[in-house]
Design a protein around this motif. Sequence first.
Motif, PDB file in Angstrom:
ATOM      1  N   ASP A 209       0.843  -1.193   0.000  1.00  0.00           N
ATOM      2  CA  ASP A 209       0.000   0.000   0.000  1.00  0.00           C
ATOM      3  C   ASP A 209       0.885   1.252   0.000  1.00  0.00           C
ATOM      4  O   ASP A 209       1.667   1.485   0.918  1.00  0.00           O
ATOM      5  CB  ASP A 209      -0.905  -0.017   1.232  1.00  0.00           C
TER       6      ASP A 209
ATOM      7  N   PHE B 266       0.183   4.347   0.500  1.00  0.00           N
ATOM      8  CA  PHE B 266      -0.108   5.266   1.592  1.00  0.00           C
ATOM      9  C   PHE B 266       0.752   4.931   2.815  1.00  0.00           C
ATOM     10  O   PHE B 266       1.385   5.802   3.403  1.00  0.00           O
ATOM     11  CB  PHE B 266      -1.601   5.189   1.939  1.00  0.00           C
ATOM     12  N   PHE B 267       0.787   3.653   3.193  1.00  0.00           N
ATOM     13  CA  PHE B 267       1.564   3.240   4.356  1.00  0.00           C
ATOM     14  C   PHE B 267       3.062   3.236   4.059  1.00  0.00           C
ATOM     15  O   PHE B 267       3.879   3.527   4.931  1.00  0.00           O
ATOM     16  CB  PHE B 267       1.112   1.861   4.838  1.00  0.00           C
TER      17      PHE B 267
ATOM     18  N   GLN C   8       4.616   5.333   2.243  1.00  0.00           N
ATOM     19  CA  GLN C   8       5.049   6.726   2.356  1.00  0.00           C
ATOM     20  C   GLN C   8       5.301   7.100   3.820  1.00  0.00           C
ATOM     21  O   GLN C   8       6.260   7.814   4.130  1.00  0.00           O
ATOM     22  CB  GLN C   8       3.983   7.637   1.754  1.00  0.00           C
ATOM     23  N   ARG C   9       4.468   6.597   4.712  1.00  0.00           N
ATOM     24  CA  ARG C   9       4.660   6.870   6.134  1.00  0.00           C
ATOM     25  C   ARG C   9       5.981   6.292   6.630  1.00  0.00           C
ATOM     26  O   ARG C   9       6.749   6.961   7.332  1.00  0.00           O
ATOM     27  CB  ARG C   9       3.517   6.271   6.950  1.00  0.00           C
TER      28      ARG C   9
ATOM     29  N   ILE D  11       5.059  15.741   0.197  1.00  0.00           N
ATOM     30  CA  ILE D  11       3.955  15.939   1.139  1.00  0.00           C
ATOM     31  C   ILE D  11       4.286  17.136   2.021  1.00  0.00           C
ATOM     32  O   ILE D  11       5.382  17.693   1.925  1.00  0.00           O
ATOM     33  CB  ILE D  11       3.714  14.673   2.003  1.00  0.00           C
TER      34      ILE D  11
ATOM     35  N   SER E 213       2.720  16.571   7.952  1.00  0.00           N
ATOM     36  CA  SER E 213       2.455  15.139   7.814  1.00  0.00           C
ATOM     37  C   SER E 213       3.663  14.329   8.274  1.00  0.00           C
ATOM     38  O   SER E 213       3.513  13.324   8.981  1.00  0.00           O
ATOM     39  CB  SER E 213       2.130  14.788   6.359  1.00  0.00           C
TER      40      SER E 213
ATOM     41  N   TYR F  28       3.764  11.647  11.345  1.00  0.00           N
ATOM     42  CA  TYR F  28       4.221  10.264  11.193  1.00  0.00           C
ATOM     43  C   TYR F  28       5.315   9.939  12.209  1.00  0.00           C
ATOM     44  O   TYR F  28       5.326   8.852  12.787  1.00  0.00           O
ATOM     45  CB  TYR F  28       4.735  10.009   9.779  1.00  0.00           C
TER      46      TYR F  28
ATOM     47  N   ARG G  18      -4.737   2.661  10.392  1.00  0.00           N
ATOM     48  CA  ARG G  18      -5.524   3.731   9.764  1.00  0.00           C
ATOM     49  C   ARG G  18      -6.956   3.626  10.267  1.00  0.00           C
ATOM     50  O   ARG G  18      -7.633   2.633  10.017  1.00  0.00           O
ATOM     51  CB  ARG G  18      -5.490   3.572   8.250  1.00  0.00           C
TER      52      ARG G  18
END
Length: 176
Positions: free
Chosen positions: A26, A28-29, A31-32, A54, A58, A62, A77
């Motif tokens: 994923d 999104f995760f 990127q974290r 970003i 953010s 994180y 999430r």
Amino acid sequence: MKKSLITNTHGFTSEALRKEERAISDAFFRQRVTAVRLILEGFSTVKAAEVLGICRQSVSTYVKMFNRGGIAELLQRNFPPGKQPYLSPEEQMEVKKVILESTPEQEGIEPSQSWDTRLLQKWIEERFSVTMSRSGIADMLHRLGLRWKRTTYVLAKANKEKQQAFVHQVEMIKKT
């Protein structure tokens, strides 16, 4: 020397975070985890945010999440719960059972052999004293795993031989 923003590594090194990053499908995760890894490698929040495309806040969020709960909290999430349904799960299962096992005529709604949202709307209002829109009923049925199909009329007393003879006769007319 610059003070690190990460106060608790939870046993993760930069290399371990990079491996974790590659295992996550994923984006999104991923990127974290990348944001936390960049901070662990000495990047500033502004520079890490610039690299990832970003905002700086953010990246800070994180890092705070990682410091508080490690990779588990970083990969969690929480979605907002959404609006409460009009019918309870038990009531929804009762609606499904009625649709599958009876007709509107058997339920005393209307002399009809198949359900539609208009008839269900009427039945739900009588049974549960709840007013729902027809599109809301359709969405609920979809969530319950039911699919709408157009009903077809089938003659109960149809004669198969006569039907086949008629089809044969039509085919003969087409050929001439």
